[in-house]
Design a protein around this motif. Structure first.
Motif, mmCIF file in Angstrom:
data_model
loop_
_atom_site.group_PDB
_atom_site.id
_atom_site.type_symbol
_atom_site.label_atom_id
_atom_site.label_comp_id
_atom_site.label_asym_id
_atom_site.label_seq_id
_atom_site.Cartn_x
_atom_site.Cartn_y
_atom_site.Cartn_z
ATOM 1 N N MET A 60 0.860 -1.164 0.000
ATOM 2 C CA MET A 60 0.000 0.000 0.000
ATOM 3 C C MET A 60 0.909 1.230 0.000
ATOM 4 S SD MET A 60 -2.884 1.239 2.804
ATOM 5 C CE MET A 60 -3.618 -0.340 2.902
ATOM 6 N N ASN A 61 0.610 2.172 -0.855
ATOM 7 C CA ASN A 61 1.445 3.366 -0.900
ATOM 8 C C ASN A 61 1.049 4.353 0.197
ATOM 9 O OD1 ASN A 61 -0.681 5.046 -1.797
ATOM 10 N ND2 ASN A 61 -0.293 4.535 -3.934
ATOM 11 N N ALA A 62 1.887 5.341 0.432
ATOM 12 C CA ALA A 62 1.679 6.295 1.536
ATOM 13 C C ALA A 62 0.377 7.066 1.370
ATOM 14 C CB ALA A 62 2.862 7.245 1.628
ATOM 15 N N ASN A 63 0.045 7.443 0.142
ATOM 16 C CA ASN A 63 -1.184 8.201 -0.093
ATOM 17 C C ASN A 63 -2.414 7.360 0.255
ATOM 18 O OD1 ASN A 63 -2.792 10.388 -0.915
ATOM 19 N ND2 ASN A 63 -2.952 9.568 -3.004
ATOM 20 N N ALA A 64 -2.410 6.094 -0.129
ATOM 21 C CA ALA A 64 -3.533 5.205 0.174
ATOM 22 C C ALA A 64 -3.641 4.976 1.679
ATOM 23 C CB ALA A 64 -3.377 3.884 -0.560
ATOM 24 N N ALA A 65 -2.508 4.845 2.356
ATOM 25 C CA ALA A 65 -2.518 4.641 3.809
ATOM 26 C C ALA A 65 -3.080 5.863 4.523
ATOM 27 C CB ALA A 65 -1.111 4.335 4.305
ATOM 28 N N GLU A 66 -2.704 7.053 4.076
ATOM 29 C CA GLU A 66 -3.237 8.282 4.679
ATOM 30 C C GLU A 66 -4.737 8.393 4.449
ATOM 31 O OE1 GLU A 66 -1.078 11.698 3.325
ATOM 32 O OE2 GLU A 66 0.835 10.901 4.022
ATOM 33 N N ARG A 67 -5.168 8.038 3.256
ATOM 34 C CA ARG A 67 -6.603 8.092 2.944
ATOM 35 C C ARG A 67 -7.381 7.095 3.801
ATOM 36 N NH1 ARG A 67 -10.030 6.445 -2.055
ATOM 37 N NH2 ARG A 67 -11.798 7.800 -1.720
ATOM 38 N N LEU A 68 -6.843 5.896 3.966
ATOM 39 C CA LEU A 68 -7.484 4.886 4.801
ATOM 40 C C LEU A 68 -7.571 5.368 6.251
ATOM 41 C CD1 LEU A 68 -8.709 2.092 5.189
ATOM 42 C CD2 LEU A 68 -6.383 1.210 5.460
ATOM 43 N N ASP A 69 -6.486 5.952 6.758
ATOM 44 C CA ASP A 69 -6.507 6.495 8.124
ATOM 45 C C ASP A 69 -7.595 7.548 8.280
ATOM 46 O OD1 ASP A 69 -4.461 4.864 8.957
ATOM 47 O OD2 ASP A 69 -2.912 6.425 8.840
ATOM 48 N N ALA A 70 -7.738 8.435 7.295
ATOM 49 C CA ALA A 70 -8.751 9.489 7.364
ATOM 50 C C ALA A 70 -10.161 8.895 7.342
ATOM 51 C CB ALA A 70 -8.570 10.472 6.206
ATOM 52 N N ILE A 71 -10.368 7.898 6.507
ATOM 53 C CA ILE A 71 -11.690 7.265 6.413
ATOM 54 C C ILE A 71 -12.033 6.552 7.722
ATOM 55 C CG2 ILE A 71 -12.975 5.391 5.288
ATOM 56 C CD1 ILE A 71 -11.458 6.212 2.684
ATOM 57 N N LEU A 72 -11.082 5.815 8.273
ATOM 58 C CA LEU A 72 -11.334 5.101 9.526
ATOM 59 C C LEU A 72 -11.572 6.077 10.678
ATOM 60 C CD1 LEU A 72 -8.797 2.168 9.210
ATOM 61 C CD2 LEU A 72 -11.286 2.088 8.920
ATOM 62 N N ALA A 73 -10.844 7.188 10.705
ATOM 63 C CA ALA A 73 -11.062 8.197 11.742
ATOM 64 C C ALA A 73 -12.462 8.787 11.628
ATOM 65 C CB ALA A 73 -10.006 9.295 11.636
ATOM 66 N N THR A 74 -12.923 9.001 10.402
ATOM 67 C CA THR A 74 -14.277 9.518 10.193
ATOM 68 C C THR A 74 -15.318 8.514 10.681
ATOM 69 O OG1 THR A 74 -13.548 10.830 8.308
ATOM 70 C CG2 THR A 74 -15.910 10.343 8.438
ATOM 71 N N LEU A 75 -15.105 7.239 10.403
ATOM 72 C CA LEU A 75 -16.043 6.208 10.856
ATOM 73 C C LEU A 75 -16.089 6.105 12.378
ATOM 74 C CD1 LEU A 75 -15.382 3.407 8.234
ATOM 75 C CD2 LEU A 75 -17.436 4.808 8.464
ATOM 76 N N VAL A 76 -14.931 6.182 13.027
ATOM 77 C CA VAL A 76 -14.893 6.120 14.487
ATOM 78 C C VAL A 76 -15.620 7.327 15.081
ATOM 79 C CG1 VAL A 76 -13.350 6.256 16.487
ATOM 80 C CG2 VAL A 76 -12.855 4.669 14.639
ATOM 81 N N THR A 77 -15.402 8.499 14.498
ATOM 82 C CA THR A 77 -16.101 9.704 14.968
ATOM 83 C C THR A 77 -17.610 9.546 14.791
ATOM 84 O OG1 THR A 77 -14.198 11.087 14.475
ATOM 85 C CG2 THR A 77 -16.321 12.194 14.654
ATOM 86 N N ALA A 78 -18.039 9.002 13.668
ATOM 87 C CA ALA A 78 -19.472 8.785 13.433
ATOM 88 C C ALA A 78 -20.049 7.824 14.471
ATOM 89 C CB ALA A 78 -19.702 8.246 12.022
#
Length: 69
Positions: A1-19
């Motif tokens: 997984m490239n760095a950009n994809a990892a950052e995007r995944l982290d952002a998506i998971l953080a959004t889900l946890v906040t929800a």
């Protein structure tokens, strides 16, 4: 997984946890015990989430005559 994809995944998971945290707050007046369990599972402890546990017991399917399987 490239760095950009990892950052995007982290952002998506953080959004889900906040929800999930917001959902727990909104459910608190109606199902306070379950809301507390939800909040507990999405609240980080030492920078990571606790192990996941089922929030509700598994339902057993009824057998062919209405009995339990």
């Amino acid at each position: 997984m490239n760095a950009n994809a990892a950052e995007r995944l982290d952002a998506i998971l953080a959004t889900l946890v906040t929800a999930c945290r917001v959902l727990a707050d909104e459910l608190r007046p109606f199902i306070p015990d379950a809301a507390a369990r939800i909040a507990g599972q999405v609240t980080p402890v030492e920078e990571s989430l606790p192990s996941a546990n089922p929030l509700f017991p598994r339902l057993q399917e009824a057998g062919p005559r209405g009995g339990h399987a």
